[in-house]
Design a protein around this motif. Structure first.
Motif, mmCIF file in Angstrom:
data_model
loop_
_atom_site.group_PDB
_atom_site.id
_atom_site.type_symbol
_atom_site.label_atom_id
_atom_site.label_comp_id
_atom_site.label_asym_id
_atom_site.label_seq_id
_atom_site.Cartn_x
_atom_site.Cartn_y
_atom_site.Cartn_z
ATOM 1 N N ASN B 155 -20.168 21.214 -13.475
ATOM 2 C CA ASN B 155 -19.340 21.755 -12.678
ATOM 3 C C ASN B 155 -19.638 23.170 -11.689
ATOM 4 O O ASN B 155 -19.312 23.341 -10.755
ATOM 5 C CB ASN B 155 -17.930 22.363 -13.627
ATOM 6 N N LEU B 156 -20.508 23.870 -12.437
ATOM 7 C CA LEU B 156 -21.248 24.910 -11.861
ATOM 8 C C LEU B 156 -21.895 24.487 -10.705
ATOM 9 O O LEU B 156 -21.648 25.183 -9.510
ATOM 10 C CB LEU B 156 -22.163 25.696 -12.573
ATOM 11 N N CYS B 157 -22.686 23.357 -10.549
ATOM 12 C CA CYS B 157 -23.253 22.869 -9.321
ATOM 13 C C CYS B 157 -22.424 22.577 -8.327
ATOM 14 O O CYS B 157 -22.776 22.792 -7.137
ATOM 15 C CB CYS B 157 -24.082 21.572 -10.017
ATOM 16 N N LEU B 158 -21.188 21.913 -8.554
ATOM 17 C CA LEU B 158 -20.194 21.479 -7.719
ATOM 18 C C LEU B 158 -19.635 22.673 -6.967
ATOM 19 O O LEU B 158 -19.425 22.771 -5.908
ATOM 20 C CB LEU B 158 -19.378 20.466 -8.196
ATOM 21 N N GLU B 159 -19.166 23.607 -8.082
ATOM 22 C CA GLU B 159 -18.471 24.789 -7.247
ATOM 23 C C GLU B 159 -19.471 25.487 -6.365
ATOM 24 O O GLU B 159 -18.887 26.008 -5.354
ATOM 25 C CB GLU B 159 -18.129 25.659 -8.349
ATOM 26 N N ASN B 160 -20.530 25.863 -6.974
ATOM 27 C CA ASN B 160 -21.504 26.480 -5.928
ATOM 28 C C ASN B 160 -22.354 25.952 -5.025
ATOM 29 O O ASN B 160 -23.077 26.465 -4.228
ATOM 30 C CB ASN B 160 -22.435 27.500 -7.080
ATOM 31 N N ASP B 161 -22.160 24.394 -5.155
ATOM 32 C CA ASP B 161 -22.961 23.760 -4.313
ATOM 33 C C ASP B 161 -24.651 24.108 -4.185
ATOM 34 O O ASP B 161 -25.251 24.165 -3.176
ATOM 35 C CB ASP B 161 -22.399 24.019 -2.773
ATOM 36 N N ARG B 162 -24.938 24.098 -5.352
ATOM 37 C CA ARG B 162 -26.326 24.566 -5.353
ATOM 38 C C ARG B 162 -27.050 24.022 -6.780
ATOM 39 O O ARG B 162 -26.085 23.637 -7.525
ATOM 40 C CB ARG B 162 -26.881 25.868 -5.334
ATOM 41 N N GLU B 163 -28.421 23.847 -6.476
ATOM 42 C CA GLU B 163 -29.026 23.405 -8.061
ATOM 43 C C GLU B 163 -28.825 24.095 -9.368
ATOM 44 O O GLU B 163 -28.783 25.356 -9.069
ATOM 45 C CB GLU B 163 -30.515 23.301 -7.883
ATOM 46 N N GLU B 164 -28.661 23.453 -10.552
ATOM 47 C CA GLU B 164 -28.692 24.377 -11.656
ATOM 48 C C GLU B 164 -29.611 23.540 -12.702
ATOM 49 O O GLU B 164 -29.858 22.447 -12.769
ATOM 50 C CB GLU B 164 -27.043 24.299 -12.295
ATOM 51 N N ALA B 165 -30.050 24.434 -13.572
ATOM 52 C CA ALA B 165 -31.268 23.866 -14.507
ATOM 53 C C ALA B 165 -30.908 23.964 -15.901
ATOM 54 O O ALA B 165 -30.395 24.968 -16.168
ATOM 55 C CB ALA B 165 -32.648 24.855 -14.185
ATOM 56 N N GLU B 194 -43.619 20.755 -16.362
ATOM 57 C CA GLU B 194 -44.598 19.844 -17.224
ATOM 58 C C GLU B 194 -44.302 20.072 -18.688
ATOM 59 O O GLU B 194 -44.321 21.213 -19.007
ATOM 60 C CB GLU B 194 -46.019 20.188 -16.750
ATOM 61 N N GLU B 195 -44.758 18.969 -19.425
ATOM 62 C CA GLU B 195 -44.790 19.209 -20.797
ATOM 63 C C GLU B 195 -43.742 20.019 -21.558
ATOM 64 O O GLU B 195 -42.395 19.550 -21.174
ATOM 65 C CB GLU B 195 -46.155 19.742 -21.272
ATOM 66 N N GLU B 196 -43.995 21.125 -22.283
ATOM 67 C CA GLU B 196 -42.877 21.630 -23.026
ATOM 68 C C GLU B 196 -42.041 22.580 -22.112
ATOM 69 O O GLU B 196 -40.922 22.977 -22.455
ATOM 70 C CB GLU B 196 -43.380 22.707 -24.071
ATOM 71 N N HIS B 197 -42.422 22.702 -20.808
ATOM 72 C CA HIS B 197 -41.457 23.366 -19.838
ATOM 73 C C HIS B 197 -40.478 22.213 -19.212
ATOM 74 O O HIS B 197 -39.837 22.669 -18.279
ATOM 75 C CB HIS B 197 -42.388 24.068 -18.869
ATOM 76 N N ARG B 198 -40.745 20.954 -19.303
ATOM 77 C CA ARG B 198 -40.008 20.006 -18.633
ATOM 78 C C ARG B 198 -38.447 20.122 -18.902
ATOM 79 O O ARG B 198 -38.219 20.082 -19.962
ATOM 80 C CB ARG B 198 -40.793 18.620 -18.904
ATOM 81 N N HIS B 199 -37.776 20.135 -17.719
ATOM 82 C CA HIS B 199 -36.065 20.437 -17.787
ATOM 83 C C HIS B 199 -35.551 19.597 -16.772
ATOM 84 O O HIS B 199 -36.172 19.191 -15.845
ATOM 85 C CB HIS B 199 -36.000 21.816 -17.826
ATOM 86 N N VAL B 200 -34.091 19.266 -17.044
ATOM 87 C CA VAL B 200 -33.281 18.626 -16.138
ATOM 88 C C VAL B 200 -32.807 19.565 -15.217
ATOM 89 O O VAL B 200 -32.493 20.862 -15.411
ATOM 90 C CB VAL B 200 -32.445 17.806 -16.955
ATOM 91 N N ILE B 201 -32.571 18.907 -13.871
ATOM 92 C CA ILE B 201 -32.134 19.879 -12.811
ATOM 93 C C ILE B 201 -30.752 18.959 -12.439
ATOM 94 O O ILE B 201 -30.957 17.878 -12.102
ATOM 95 C CB ILE B 201 -32.858 19.713 -11.347
ATOM 96 N N VAL B 202 -29.715 19.569 -12.110
ATOM 97 C CA VAL B 202 -28.643 18.761 -11.503
ATOM 98 C C VAL B 202 -28.419 19.534 -10.117
ATOM 99 O O VAL B 202 -28.298 20.625 -10.302
ATOM 100 C CB VAL B 202 -27.271 18.902 -12.784
ATOM 101 N N ALA B 203 -28.314 18.495 -9.228
ATOM 102 C CA ALA B 203 -28.195 18.963 -8.055
ATOM 103 C C ALA B 203 -27.078 18.191 -7.304
ATOM 104 O O ALA B 203 -26.608 17.351 -7.515
ATOM 105 C CB ALA B 203 -29.631 18.712 -7.299
ATOM 106 N N PRO B 204 -26.418 18.951 -6.125
ATOM 107 C CA PRO B 204 -25.194 18.252 -5.327
ATOM 108 C C PRO B 204 -26.150 17.046 -4.707
ATOM 109 O O PRO B 204 -27.257 16.937 -4.158
ATOM 110 C CB PRO B 204 -25.129 19.327 -4.113
ATOM 111 N N ASP B 205 -25.130 15.836 -4.799
ATOM 112 C CA ASP B 205 -25.846 14.729 -4.113
ATOM 113 C C ASP B 205 -25.216 14.521 -2.832
ATOM 114 O O ASP B 205 -24.056 14.218 -2.731
ATOM 115 C CB ASP B 205 -25.218 13.516 -5.239
ATOM 116 N N LYS B 206 -25.940 14.630 -1.862
ATOM 117 C CA LYS B 206 -25.465 14.350 -0.234
ATOM 118 C C LYS B 206 -26.217 13.429 0.372
ATOM 119 O O LYS B 206 -27.238 13.203 0.237
ATOM 120 C CB LYS B 206 -25.596 15.903 0.314
#
Lengths: 76, 206
Positions: B155-165, B194-206
């Protein structure tokens, strides 16, 4: 315990007929020795040792019932 | 899990290709066909068939449940095993005595069992549905927690139109998040770090 490790290893490898498991059981510990075909070693160890680690975890969960420490050794 | 699309000259050739790529028996596949008539530049060329393949969740559920039952039997654990397929996951619920022993410290034993079951059934491929093991709703609670965070960040990603981590997570949790957000329109997900720092990014899909 021995049959558990044999069962897991046979499903993981390409040459299940070459899986050999030995078990040395003491009063407070169980040592399981797992031997597989040379080109199957990678399959039982897994990426970054993940599969071997998982087998050790599952083995120790099964061994708590017997109140014994377990040790899994993979030999070539 | 993604649908696989194959084009070939004949249905037979397309089927062979699907079986070769997925390494599953025919009964594991749900197939839809469409025939295409060549037009425009390709007019006059040979017609071809379009095959859309989905892996049957029921098939995967059956194979996985059998593997879990056999494994628990050899661990000398008396248990009931029941499979559900919510959100395209294959969720294997186990009920047994001394559940905490099978879950382990921070779910480590449960994760280990899950890893072995996926390897033993050879169902860890990219085209495969996500296979999750659960004892006493431990995993279900973890999925629900991830679902809430995923919804908020999408929701944050869609509202602000930017990537969230997301915070860094292990491979299983990351896969859960990817799968949960696949059905949300307007966003896409990928992993970074990488490794223990690996995380998901949700980004606007255009």
């Amino acid at each position: 315990m021995k049959e558990l490790i044999r069962h897991i290893a046979e499903a993981l490898v390409d040459h299940p007929e070459q899986v050999d498991v030995k078990c040395i059981e003491g009063d407070s510990s169980i040592i399981i020795e797992l031997k597989v075909a040379p080109d199957d070693v990678g399959k039982v160890i897994g990426k970054g040792g993940q599969t071997a680690k998982a087998m050790r975890k599952v083995l120790s969960a099964a061994a708590t019932k017997l109140k014994k420490k377990s040790l899994l050794q993979i030999v070539e | 899990m993604t649908d696989l699309t194959i084009t070939a000259e004949t249905r037979e050739a397309a089927t062979q290709e699907a079986l070769r790529r997925l390494r599953l028996p025919l009964e594991a596949l749900e197939i839809e066909w469409s025939e295409e008539e060549p037009d425009g530049l390709l007019a006059g060329a040979r017609p071809f068939v379009l095959m859309n393949v989905r892996i049957s969740l029921d098939y995967v559920a059956g194979v996985v449940a059998e593997c879990v039952r056999n494994l628990l039997e050899r661990m000398e654990i008396r248990a009931e095993v029941e499979v559900q397929c919510p959100d395209d996951f294959v969720l294997v619920g186990i009920s047994c005595d001394r559940q905490e022993n099978l879950i382990g410290h921070r779910g480590e034993t449960l994760d280990a069992l899950q890893h072995l079951v996926i390897r033993m059934t050879h169902m860890g491929g990219r085209d495969m549905p996500l296979i999750l093991l659960d004892v006493g709703n431990y995993r279900k609670r973890r999925i629900e927690r991830l679902r809430r965070v995923a919804r908020d960040l999408a929701n944050l990603c869609l509202e602000n139109d930017r990537e969230e981590a997301f915070d860094p997570m292990d491979a299983i949790d990351r896969k859960v998040v990817h799968t949960l957000l696949k059905s949300v329109t307007g966003v896409k997900t990928y992993s970074r770090g990488e490794e223990e720092h690996r995380h998901v990014i949700v980004a606007p899909d255009k």
